[in-house]
Scaffold this motif. Structure first.
Motif, PDB file in Angstrom:
ATOM      1  N   ILE A  46     -12.855  -8.863  37.406  1.00  0.00           N
ATOM      2  CA  ILE A  46     -13.909  -9.337  38.318  1.00  0.00           C
ATOM      3  C   ILE A  46     -13.426  -9.251  39.765  1.00  0.00           C
ATOM      4  O   ILE A  46     -14.156  -8.832  40.651  1.00  0.00           O
ATOM      5  N   ASN A  48     -24.931 -13.734  43.962  1.00  0.00           N
ATOM      6  CA  ASN A  48     -24.587 -14.279  42.650  1.00  0.00           C
ATOM      7  C   ASN A  48     -23.775 -13.262  41.874  1.00  0.00           C
ATOM      8  O   ASN A  48     -24.110 -12.081  41.860  1.00  0.00           O
ATOM      9  N   GLY A  49     -22.724 -13.724  41.241  1.00  0.00           N
ATOM     10  CA  GLY A  49     -21.911 -12.841  40.418  1.00  0.00           C
ATOM     11  C   GLY A  49     -20.883 -12.048  41.200  1.00  0.00           C
ATOM     12  O   GLY A  49     -20.166 -11.211  40.633  1.00  0.00           O
ATOM     13  N   ALA A  50     -20.763 -12.288  42.504  1.00  0.00           N
ATOM     14  CA  ALA A  50     -19.812 -11.530  43.337  1.00  0.00           C
ATOM     15  C   ALA A  50     -18.362 -11.863  43.004  1.00  0.00           C
ATOM     16  O   ALA A  50     -17.452 -11.086  43.311  1.00  0.00           O
ATOM     17  N   LYS A 109     -11.059 -20.066  40.875  1.00  0.00           N
ATOM     18  CA  LYS A 109     -10.302 -20.251  39.630  1.00  0.00           C
ATOM     19  C   LYS A 109      -8.950 -19.549  39.722  1.00  0.00           C
ATOM     20  O   LYS A 109      -7.948 -20.048  39.227  1.00  0.00           O
TER      21      LYS A 109
HETATM   22  N1  LIG Z   1     -15.775 -17.485  31.754  1.00  0.00           N
HETATM   23  C1  LIG Z   1     -16.230 -16.257  31.961  1.00  0.00           C
HETATM   24  N2  LIG Z   1     -16.071 -15.277  31.055  1.00  0.00           N
HETATM   25  C2  LIG Z   1     -16.506 -14.015  31.271  1.00  0.00           C
HETATM   26  N3  LIG Z   1     -17.129 -13.609  32.413  1.00  0.00           N
HETATM   27  C3  LIG Z   1     -17.327 -14.547  33.363  1.00  0.00           C
HETATM   28  C4  LIG Z   1     -16.894 -15.910  33.193  1.00  0.00           C
HETATM   29  N4  LIG Z   1     -17.232 -16.594  34.312  1.00  0.00           N
HETATM   30  C5  LIG Z   1     -17.846 -15.713  35.133  1.00  0.00           C
HETATM   31  N5  LIG Z   1     -17.901 -14.482  34.557  1.00  0.00           N
HETATM   32  C6  LIG Z   1     -18.464 -13.275  35.165  1.00  0.00           C
HETATM   33  O1  LIG Z   1     -17.739 -12.992  36.361  1.00  0.00           O
HETATM   34  C7  LIG Z   1     -18.613 -12.512  37.381  1.00  0.00           C
HETATM   35  C8  LIG Z   1     -18.402 -13.339  38.622  1.00  0.00           C
HETATM   36  O2  LIG Z   1     -18.783 -14.668  38.363  1.00  0.00           O
HETATM   37  P1  LIG Z   1     -18.612 -15.845  39.410  1.00  0.00           P
HETATM   38  O3  LIG Z   1     -17.251 -15.802  39.992  1.00  0.00           O
HETATM   39  O4  LIG Z   1     -19.023 -17.085  38.726  1.00  0.00           O
HETATM   40  O5  LIG Z   1     -19.675 -15.417  40.524  1.00  0.00           O
HETATM   41  P2  LIG Z   1     -20.260 -16.222  41.770  1.00  0.00           P
HETATM   42  O6  LIG Z   1     -19.572 -17.549  41.804  1.00  0.00           O
HETATM   43  O7  LIG Z   1     -19.963 -15.357  42.954  1.00  0.00           O
HETATM   44  O8  LIG Z   1     -21.729 -16.321  41.540  1.00  0.00           O
HETATM   45  C9  LIG Z   1     -20.011 -12.582  36.818  1.00  0.00           C
HETATM   46  O9  LIG Z   1     -20.352 -11.268  36.390  1.00  0.00           O
HETATM   47  C10 LIG Z   1     -19.889 -13.506  35.642  1.00  0.00           C
HETATM   48  O10 LIG Z   1     -20.798 -13.162  34.630  1.00  0.00           O
END
Ligand SMILES: Nc1ncnc2c1ncn2[C@@H]1O[C@H](COP(=O)(O)OP(=O)(O)O)[C@@H](O)[C@H]1O
Ligand SMILES: [Mg+2]
Length: 245
Positions: free
Chosen positions: A16, A36-38, A45
């Motif tokens: 990611i 969203n999803g960036a 984390k």
């Molecule tokens: N626990 C997880 N397991 C697998 N994929 C995840 C998990 N958490 C987030 N993702 C994926 O990682 C990408 C980034 O998520 P995230 O960091 O939550 O984005 P944001 O906070 O910018 O909206 C997304 O495509 C999401 O689907």
């Protein structure tokens, strides 16, 4: 104060973060915005030791803290307020605060810190015996921020504190963060409410597709047409919903 150098990481085999690099100075507020999803929450984390880091480095005050556990990060002075509601609803405000210090070896000191934090947030003292669920959304967020202060952090990571809050309550939560910054705490925050968040921040960072794209003084990003088109104007349906409350 905090530096990420070309960090790659993700979940299982999925990458990611695609080489995230940025630096934030001590005693500043930086807001991370992006679609969203960036990968905004994923960056937090990674910093806090909750993500598998494939390569790259995370430095805290020049010290390599890549792949430390959350407990180690707390010991280094970093706390994390995740997205969403994270209070224990049926416990009292006071007991929720105690949970923030549960890992500390010196519980007498934790009780002193709770008193100090309740001085900072008089509302929490007033409602100390109420169940957390009886507080408003904004008050619960204040409780979470207060709880994250019990270990006397140098750096607080806060993921989308304003979600679901009305604009005046958002301003109260932001005001709390400004006070913390003025007391020397460094703040890294993710916000969908880009305009209001940048307006109270020192720096802004745009994250897209797992990379830090734009990073500048917040007041410059507020007038940057690239940011305006993406996050301050058309796209901001979420902001419109928040502002309509
Ligand atoms: N626990 C997880 N397991 C697998 N994929 C995840 C998990 N958490 C987030 N993702 C994926 O990682 C990408 C980034 O998520 P995230 O960091 O939550 O984005 P944001 O906070 O910018 O909206 C997304 O495509 C999401 O689907
Ligand atoms: Mg997120």
């Amino acid at each position: 104060m905090l530096e990420l150098r070309d960090v790659y990481g993700g979940y299982g085999k999925i990458t990611i973060l695609n080489g995230v690099s940025f630096k934030i100075p001590a005693g500043s507020i930086t807001t991370v915005i992006g679609p969203n999803g960036a990968g905004k929450s994923t960056v937090f984390k990674a910093i806090f030791g909750l993500l598998q880091i494939q390569s790259g480095q995370i430095l805290l005050e020049g010290k390599d803290v890549t792949r430390q556990t959350p407990r180690q990060m707390i010991a280094h002075g970093v706390t994390y307020v995740p997205q969403g509601r994270n209070v224990v609803p049926q416990l009292s405000v006071y007991h929720n605060l105690e949970l923030g210090g549960i890992t500390a070896p010196d519980q007498a000191k934790v009780r002193q810190r709770i008193e100090a934090v309740m001085d900072q947030f008089p509302m929490l003292r007033e409602f100390r015996n109420r169940k957390a669920i009886e507080l408003s959304g904004g008050q619960q967020k204040q409780l979470e921020v207060a709880r994250s202060l019990l270990l006397d952090p140098k750096l607080v990571l806060i993921d989308e504190p304003s979600i679901g809050l009305s604009p005046n309550i958002v301003q109260e939560v932001f005001h709390t963060l400004i006070c913390l910054r003025d007391n020397g705490v460094t703040i890294l925050m993710v916000e969908q409410n880009a305009k209001a968040a940048l307006a109270m921040s020192d720096y802004g960072l745009v994250l897209e597709l797992g990379q830090a794209r734009l990073h500048d003084e917040a007041k410059k990003l507020l007038v940057d047409t690239r940011v305006g088109q993406l996050f301050l104007g058309g796209h901001v349906h979420e902001n419109a919903a928040v502002n309509a409350h």
